[in-house]
Design an enzyme around this catalytic site. Structure first.
Site, PDB file in Angstrom:
ATOM      1  N   GLU A 122      20.404   8.055  -4.207  1.00  0.00           N
ATOM      2  CA  GLU A 122      21.234   6.889  -4.521  1.00  0.00           C
ATOM      3  C   GLU A 122      21.873   7.026  -5.898  1.00  0.00           C
ATOM      4  O   GLU A 122      21.486   7.874  -6.700  1.00  0.00           O
ATOM      5  CB  GLU A 122      20.405   5.609  -4.455  1.00  0.00           C
ATOM      6  CG  GLU A 122      19.259   5.564  -5.432  1.00  0.00           C
ATOM      7  CD  GLU A 122      18.338   4.353  -5.221  1.00  0.00           C
ATOM      8  OE1 GLU A 122      18.799   3.336  -4.675  1.00  0.00           O
ATOM      9  OE2 GLU A 122      17.167   4.436  -5.611  1.00  0.00           O
ATOM     10  N   HIS A 180      11.673   5.124 -10.505  1.00  0.00           N
ATOM     11  CA  HIS A 180      12.728   4.337 -11.139  1.00  0.00           C
ATOM     12  C   HIS A 180      12.499   2.838 -10.990  1.00  0.00           C
ATOM     13  O   HIS A 180      11.736   2.385 -10.127  1.00  0.00           O
ATOM     14  CB  HIS A 180      14.092   4.701 -10.547  1.00  0.00           C
ATOM     15  CG  HIS A 180      14.214   4.395  -9.082  1.00  0.00           C
ATOM     16  ND1 HIS A 180      13.805   5.285  -8.116  1.00  0.00           N
ATOM     17  CD2 HIS A 180      14.676   3.305  -8.413  1.00  0.00           C
ATOM     18  CE1 HIS A 180      14.018   4.756  -6.922  1.00  0.00           C
ATOM     19  NE2 HIS A 180      14.550   3.551  -7.077  1.00  0.00           N
ATOM     20  N   ARG A 200       6.516   1.463  -3.321  1.00  0.00           N
ATOM     21  CA  ARG A 200       6.326   0.674  -4.539  1.00  0.00           C
ATOM     22  C   ARG A 200       5.068   1.149  -5.251  1.00  0.00           C
ATOM     23  O   ARG A 200       3.987   1.169  -4.669  1.00  0.00           O
ATOM     24  CB  ARG A 200       6.230  -0.812  -4.167  1.00  0.00           C
ATOM     25  CG  ARG A 200       6.411  -1.777  -5.316  1.00  0.00           C
ATOM     26  CD  ARG A 200       6.334  -3.225  -4.842  1.00  0.00           C
ATOM     27  NE  ARG A 200       7.436  -3.585  -3.969  1.00  0.00           N
ATOM     28  CZ  ARG A 200       7.303  -4.090  -2.740  1.00  0.00           C
ATOM     29  NH1 ARG A 200       6.125  -4.303  -2.230  1.00  0.00           N
ATOM     30  NH2 ARG A 200       8.365  -4.387  -2.026  1.00  0.00           N
TER      31      ARG A 200
END
Length: 322
Positions: A122, A180, A200
């Protein structure tokens, strides 16, 4: 016979998030009525969240409908040959009122094996940044699984992660495996592979309205993480009325196109093009029809439209697959 192709906009798919706010309405004019809207999915074929056309003769049809009916015309011949009738990218705007969780995305191989999904490479374009806003991108120095787990267990993970100030116009490119988090106070345009797979790692011990912590995916993440220091910040040119390359990777090419007047565009039919208006206003003229866009709009130009013009005063992200 295939339907006539034209520049298409889609109904935004709005997502409430524990970290979301109201800037998608105040800055990008999205139709939200919640104080915790974190994401506007602009262009998506993720299962359960497929975009619906909002304009023109195909209004009300889904993106999957028109791809299934006219794959070469919508996707482009090269994209269709490579991905079949899949739309390979997902476009979003995000509003982080609070820090997002610290997370990581798997690569294509892991995502395919575990989730039958694409991986999630991304990029972020920062549209608005509050003073002292920052993001977390990767490790400060090369690390390893043992050091990472030790810090995770001791609630000191943030101390070994790279913390970077972010301002409007900054671009960060995150290959899969990069740990990130988008920091509080940022509005971001996000371009990514079509995937909703997120592991996560740490959520700052937050709880939801019911007092529950969100699920962590510590074990799944271990094999997905790149423990080496990575360079994510992208420098790029800003020459007016020209497509300035920001990111050129196997999954997408994103150009920065600052408009000050009119630009003629010529395409070869191999890929669709998506424009995200990150500032100002512009219009697309195609076959004597004009389509008008403002900051926060996203438009899909099908591959069958090979000749059109852009006109306005705007900053635009131009995305295709080369």
């Amino acid at each position: 016979m295939s339907a006539k192709m034209y520049p298409m906009q889609f109904e935004p798919i709005l997502k409430e998030r524990i970290w979301g706010g109201e800037k998608l309405k105040t800055i990008l004019n999205k139709p939200i009525n919640s104080k915790i809207t974190g994401e506007s999915w602009e262009l998506s074929t993720v299962e359960g969240d497929v975009s619906i056309i909002a304009n023109g003769s195909l209004k009300g049809k889904s993106l999957m409908d028109i791809i299934n009916e006219s794959p070469d015309e919508v996707l482009g011949t090269a994209v269709h040959a490579r991905f079949g009738k899949q739309f390979p990218l997902l476009f979003k705007y995000l509003d982080a009122r609070e820090d997002l969780s610290i997370q990581v995305h798997p690569n294509d191989k892991l995502a395919k094996e575990r989730h039958n999904s694409f991986g999630k490479t991304e990029m972020w374009y920062v549209m608005q940044a509050d003073t002292d806003s920052r993001i977390i991108v990767g490790f400060k120095e090369d690390s390893n699984k043992e050091e990472y787990l030790n810090h995770l267990e001791n609630n000191t993970l943030v101390s070994i992660l790279d913390d970077v100030k972010a301002k409007s116009g900054d671009v960060f490119f995150l290959e899969t495996g990069t740990v990130h988090a988008i920091g509080a106070g940022l509005v971001v345009a996000e371009i990514q592979q079509t995937s909703d797979i997120t592991y996560r790692l740490y959520d700052f011990d937050r709880v939801d309205a019911q007092g529950n912590k969100r699920e962590l995916h510590v074990d799944l993440a271990l094999d997905a993480i790149n423990y080496n220091k990575v360079e994510t910040f992208k420098n790029y040119d800003k020459v007016f009325n020209q497509s300035n390359v920001i990111v050129d990777c196997p999954y997408f090419t994103t150009n920065y196109l600052p408009l000050d007047g009119k630009v003629e565009v010529s395409k070869n039919g191999k890929s669709f093009t998506v424009y995200m208006c990150v500032d100002g206003n512009f219009e697309i003229e195609s076959e004597n029809e004009k389509y008008i866009y403002k900051k926060g709009d996203t438009v899909l130009v099908p591959a069958a439209l090979k000749s059109f013009s852009l006109n306005g005063n705007a900053a635009v992200l131009e995305v295709c697959i080369v």
